[in-house]
Write a protein that holds these residues in place. Structure first.
Motif, PDB file in Angstrom:
ATOM      1  N   LEU A   6       0.927  -1.127  -0.077  1.00  0.00           N
ATOM      2  CA  LEU A   6      -0.040  -0.114   0.026  1.00  0.00           C
ATOM      3  C   LEU A   6       0.795   1.368   0.120  1.00  0.00           C
ATOM      4  CD1 LEU A   6      -2.242  -1.431   2.785  1.00  0.00           C
ATOM      5  CD2 LEU A   6      -3.124  -0.888   0.544  1.00  0.00           C
ATOM      6  N   LEU A   7       0.868   2.186  -1.190  1.00  0.00           N
ATOM      7  CA  LEU A   7       1.474   3.283  -1.176  1.00  0.00           C
ATOM      8  C   LEU A   7       0.658   4.382  -0.894  1.00  0.00           C
ATOM      9  CD1 LEU A   7       4.062   4.797  -1.731  1.00  0.00           C
ATOM     10  CD2 LEU A   7       3.593   4.783  -4.187  1.00  0.00           C
ATOM     11  N   GLY A   8       0.776   4.869   0.530  1.00  0.00           N
ATOM     12  CA  GLY A   8      -0.329   5.909   1.027  1.00  0.00           C
ATOM     13  C   GLY A   8       0.338   7.053   1.537  1.00  0.00           C
ATOM     14  N   SER A  15      -5.865   6.557   2.845  1.00  0.00           N
ATOM     15  CA  SER A  15      -4.814   5.582   3.387  1.00  0.00           C
ATOM     16  C   SER A  15      -5.512   4.490   4.296  1.00  0.00           C
ATOM     17  CB  SER A  15      -3.674   5.736   3.670  1.00  0.00           C
ATOM     18  OG  SER A  15      -2.802   6.407   2.607  1.00  0.00           O
ATOM     19  N   SER A  16      -6.185   5.017   5.260  1.00  0.00           N
ATOM     20  CA  SER A  16      -6.588   4.335   6.318  1.00  0.00           C
ATOM     21  C   SER A  16      -8.091   3.725   5.749  1.00  0.00           C
ATOM     22  CB  SER A  16      -7.036   5.177   7.534  1.00  0.00           C
ATOM     23  OG  SER A  16      -8.236   6.072   7.429  1.00  0.00           O
ATOM     24  N   GLU A  17      -8.844   4.251   4.866  1.00  0.00           N
ATOM     25  CA  GLU A  17      -9.945   3.702   4.278  1.00  0.00           C
ATOM     26  C   GLU A  17      -9.444   2.379   3.479  1.00  0.00           C
ATOM     27  OE1 GLU A  17     -13.573   4.285   4.428  1.00  0.00           O
ATOM     28  OE2 GLU A  17     -12.450   5.180   6.180  1.00  0.00           O
ATOM     29  N   TYR A  18      -8.309   2.676   2.610  1.00  0.00           N
ATOM     30  CA  TYR A  18      -8.042   1.513   1.909  1.00  0.00           C
ATOM     31  C   TYR A  18      -7.589   0.227   2.827  1.00  0.00           C
ATOM     32  CZ  TYR A  18      -7.116   3.593  -2.748  1.00  0.00           C
ATOM     33  OH  TYR A  18      -7.551   4.283  -3.997  1.00  0.00           O
ATOM     34  N   TYR A  19      -6.847   0.766   3.915  1.00  0.00           N
ATOM     35  CA  TYR A  19      -6.437  -0.413   4.886  1.00  0.00           C
ATOM     36  C   TYR A  19      -7.720  -1.233   5.488  1.00  0.00           C
ATOM     37  CZ  TYR A  19      -4.021  -2.533   8.685  1.00  0.00           C
ATOM     38  OH  TYR A  19      -3.360  -3.345   9.679  1.00  0.00           O
ATOM     39  N   ARG A  20      -8.688  -0.227   6.065  1.00  0.00           N
ATOM     40  CA  ARG A  20      -9.796  -0.858   6.447  1.00  0.00           C
ATOM     41  C   ARG A  20     -10.565  -1.631   5.551  1.00  0.00           C
ATOM     42  NH1 ARG A  20     -15.081   0.100   6.358  1.00  0.00           N
ATOM     43  NH2 ARG A  20     -14.628   2.192   5.248  1.00  0.00           N
ATOM     44  N   ILE A  21     -10.851  -1.284   4.405  1.00  0.00           N
ATOM     45  CA  ILE A  21     -11.741  -1.865   3.383  1.00  0.00           C
ATOM     46  C   ILE A  21     -11.217  -3.398   2.973  1.00  0.00           C
ATOM     47  CG2 ILE A  21     -12.450  -2.072   1.026  1.00  0.00           C
ATOM     48  CD1 ILE A  21     -13.158   1.315   1.731  1.00  0.00           C
ATOM     49  N   ILE A  22      -9.750  -3.261   2.915  1.00  0.00           N
ATOM     50  CA  ILE A  22      -8.973  -4.469   2.564  1.00  0.00           C
ATOM     51  C   ILE A  22      -9.191  -5.616   3.635  1.00  0.00           C
ATOM     52  CG2 ILE A  22      -6.642  -5.508   2.035  1.00  0.00           C
ATOM     53  CD1 ILE A  22      -6.205  -2.774   0.504  1.00  0.00           C
ATOM     54  N   ASN A  23      -8.929  -5.077   4.852  1.00  0.00           N
ATOM     55  CA  ASN A  23      -8.878  -6.034   5.841  1.00  0.00           C
ATOM     56  C   ASN A  23     -10.332  -6.513   6.179  1.00  0.00           C
ATOM     57  OD1 ASN A  23      -6.321  -6.449   7.246  1.00  0.00           O
ATOM     58  ND2 ASN A  23      -6.255  -4.348   6.964  1.00  0.00           N
ATOM     59  N   GLN A  24     -11.269  -5.800   6.158  1.00  0.00           N
ATOM     60  CA  GLN A  24     -12.781  -6.023   6.288  1.00  0.00           C
ATOM     61  C   GLN A  24     -13.079  -7.035   5.358  1.00  0.00           C
ATOM     62  OE1 GLN A  24     -15.083  -2.318   6.259  1.00  0.00           O
ATOM     63  NE2 GLN A  24     -14.887  -2.484   8.505  1.00  0.00           N
ATOM     64  N   LYS A  37      -2.128  -9.653   4.807  1.00  0.00           N
ATOM     65  CA  LYS A  37      -1.044  -9.335   4.774  1.00  0.00           C
ATOM     66  C   LYS A  37      -0.555  -8.154   4.109  1.00  0.00           C
ATOM     67  CE  LYS A  37       0.382 -14.087   5.912  1.00  0.00           C
ATOM     68  NZ  LYS A  37       0.972 -15.441   5.394  1.00  0.00           N
ATOM     69  N   SER A  38       0.027  -6.997   4.717  1.00  0.00           N
ATOM     70  CA  SER A  38       0.316  -6.011   3.879  1.00  0.00           C
ATOM     71  C   SER A  38       1.557  -5.335   4.210  1.00  0.00           C
ATOM     72  CB  SER A  38      -0.905  -4.953   3.697  1.00  0.00           C
ATOM     73  OG  SER A  38      -1.068  -4.466   5.324  1.00  0.00           O
ATOM     74  N   VAL A  39       1.938  -4.443   3.533  1.00  0.00           N
ATOM     75  CA  VAL A  39       3.122  -3.600   3.795  1.00  0.00           C
ATOM     76  C   VAL A  39       2.684  -1.978   3.343  1.00  0.00           C
ATOM     77  CG1 VAL A  39       5.554  -2.913   3.224  1.00  0.00           C
ATOM     78  CG2 VAL A  39       4.843  -5.218   3.092  1.00  0.00           C
ATOM     79  N   MET A  40       2.692  -0.955   4.134  1.00  0.00           N
ATOM     80  CA  MET A  40       2.510   0.034   4.008  1.00  0.00           C
ATOM     81  C   MET A  40       3.781   1.143   4.139  1.00  0.00           C
ATOM     82  SD  MET A  40      -0.350   2.792   5.098  1.00  0.00           S
ATOM     83  CE  MET A  40      -1.743   2.028   4.306  1.00  0.00           C
ATOM     84  N   ALA A  68       7.397   3.238  -3.520  1.00  0.00           N
ATOM     85  CA  ALA A  68       7.193   1.771  -4.211  1.00  0.00           C
ATOM     86  C   ALA A  68       8.539   0.875  -4.065  1.00  0.00           C
ATOM     87  CB  ALA A  68       6.777   2.039  -5.602  1.00  0.00           C
ATOM     88  N   GLN A  69       9.522   1.431  -3.903  1.00  0.00           N
ATOM     89  CA  GLN A  69      10.694   0.526  -3.937  1.00  0.00           C
ATOM     90  C   GLN A  69      11.172  -0.071  -2.563  1.00  0.00           C
ATOM     91  OE1 GLN A  69      13.601   3.264  -5.718  1.00  0.00           O
ATOM     92  NE2 GLN A  69      13.571   2.171  -7.599  1.00  0.00           N
ATOM     93  N   TYR A  70      10.603   0.781  -1.628  1.00  0.00           N
ATOM     94  CA  TYR A  70      10.506   0.317  -0.214  1.00  0.00           C
ATOM     95  C   TYR A  70       9.498  -0.589  -0.067  1.00  0.00           C
ATOM     96  CZ  TYR A  70      13.362   4.376   1.495  1.00  0.00           C
ATOM     97  OH  TYR A  70      14.463   5.221   1.757  1.00  0.00           O
ATOM     98  N   ILE A  71       8.354  -0.454  -0.479  1.00  0.00           N
ATOM     99  CA  ILE A  71       7.233  -1.424  -0.380  1.00  0.00           C
ATOM    100  C   ILE A  71       7.739  -2.982  -1.177  1.00  0.00           C
ATOM    101  CG2 ILE A  71       4.987  -2.387  -1.263  1.00  0.00           C
ATOM    102  CD1 ILE A  71       4.426   0.878  -0.870  1.00  0.00           C
ATOM    103  N   GLU A  72       8.368  -2.819  -2.432  1.00  0.00           N
ATOM    104  CA  GLU A  72       8.817  -3.947  -3.085  1.00  0.00           C
ATOM    105  C   GLU A  72       9.875  -4.682  -1.877  1.00  0.00           C
ATOM    106  OE1 GLU A  72      10.093  -5.385  -7.393  1.00  0.00           O
ATOM    107  OE2 GLU A  72      10.786  -3.529  -6.566  1.00  0.00           O
ATOM    108  N   LYS A  73      10.868  -3.957  -1.499  1.00  0.00           N
ATOM    109  CA  LYS A  73      11.701  -4.483  -0.672  1.00  0.00           C
ATOM    110  C   LYS A  73      11.180  -5.182   0.611  1.00  0.00           C
ATOM    111  CE  LYS A  73      15.482  -1.513  -2.167  1.00  0.00           C
ATOM    112  NZ  LYS A  73      16.190  -0.125  -1.931  1.00  0.00           N
ATOM    113  N   GLY A  74       9.869  -4.591   1.064  1.00  0.00           N
ATOM    114  CA  GLY A  74       9.412  -5.137   2.369  1.00  0.00           C
ATOM    115  C   GLY A  74       8.568  -6.146   2.131  1.00  0.00           C
ATOM    116  N   GLY A  75       8.743  -6.850   0.667  1.00  0.00           N
ATOM    117  CA  GLY A  75       8.085  -8.274   0.623  1.00  0.00           C
ATOM    118  C   GLY A  75       6.859  -8.208  -0.131  1.00  0.00           C
ATOM    119  N   ALA A  76       6.186  -6.993  -0.408  1.00  0.00           N
ATOM    120  CA  ALA A  76       4.890  -6.915  -1.040  1.00  0.00           C
ATOM    121  C   ALA A  76       4.798  -7.773  -2.498  1.00  0.00           C
ATOM    122  CB  ALA A  76       4.403  -5.478  -1.499  1.00  0.00           C
ATOM    123  N   ASP A  77       3.734  -8.399  -2.721  1.00  0.00           N
ATOM    124  CA  ASP A  77       3.545  -9.148  -4.041  1.00  0.00           C
ATOM    125  C   ASP A  77       3.216  -8.239  -5.138  1.00  0.00           C
ATOM    126  OD1 ASP A  77       4.348 -12.027  -3.511  1.00  0.00           O
ATOM    127  OD2 ASP A  77       2.567 -11.678  -2.026  1.00  0.00           O
TER     128      ASP A  77
END
Length: 170
Positions: A6-8, A15-24, A37-40, A68-77
């Motif tokens: 999640l690039l927020g 960003s909190s709406e994306y996180y909430r909706i995805i998790n719900q 499972k997420s990396v933001m 985006a590069q930080y997110i990729e390095k964090g293991g996001a698919d």
């Protein structure tokens, strides 16, 4: 389960709406205490906003690519950009990472098409409504008839003005 990147931060409320909706959604589909499972990575929106409004998109793109590069390095698919407007540089971001970006216009268009709708109104920031990165994609890739309100009509739709720009409510 795949790891969602999640690039927020544009804004943190979005960003909190994306996180909430995805998790719900994950919890509703899997039940129990499941969550995504997420990396933001969250940018400082004040920096982005200044760059946007001073037409310094190259500098904004650089910040987005770094995130985006930080997110990729964090293991996001894969990557989700948690705002419409910053999809303006989605193709440039994609050139600097190896994980795919799920483009919001594509997801939006598929939902619209699934409902048998072909003519839509698009509300958003001035950049989202007036530039082709979103509207053009809806037209070219999904054959949608996309209409935006005129500059004169925009304030009438919600009655909200914020720092002399139109604020859309979805």
């Amino acid at each position: 389960m795949k790891i969602i990147g999640l690039l927020g931060g544009m804004s943190w409320e979005s960003s909190s709406e994306y996180y909430r909706i995805i998790n719900q959604t994950v919890n509703r589909k899997l039940g129990g205490h499941h969550s995504a499972k997420s990396v933001m990575y969250s940018v400082d929106f004040e920096e982005i906003k200044k760059l946007q409004h001073n037409n310094r998109w190259d500098e904004a793109t650089k910040l987005m690519v770094e995130g985006a590069q930080y997110i990729e390095k964090g293991g996001a698919d894969f990557l989700v950009i948690c705002t419409n407007t910053m999809h303006k540089m989605a193709s440039e971001i994609q050139q600097h990472i190896s994980i795919p970006i799920l483009h919001i216009a594509d997801a939006t268009a598929r939902k619209i098409k699934d409902q048998g709708i072909s003519r839509i109104g698009l509300l958003g920031t001035k950049f989202t409504m007036e530039e082709d990165f979103y509207k053009g994609r809806l037209i070219a890739n999904f054959n949608l008839d996309v209409n935006i309100p005129s500059k004169k009509e925009r304030p009438l739709l919600t009655g909200l003005q914020h720092e002399n720009k139109f604020v859309a409510i979805f």
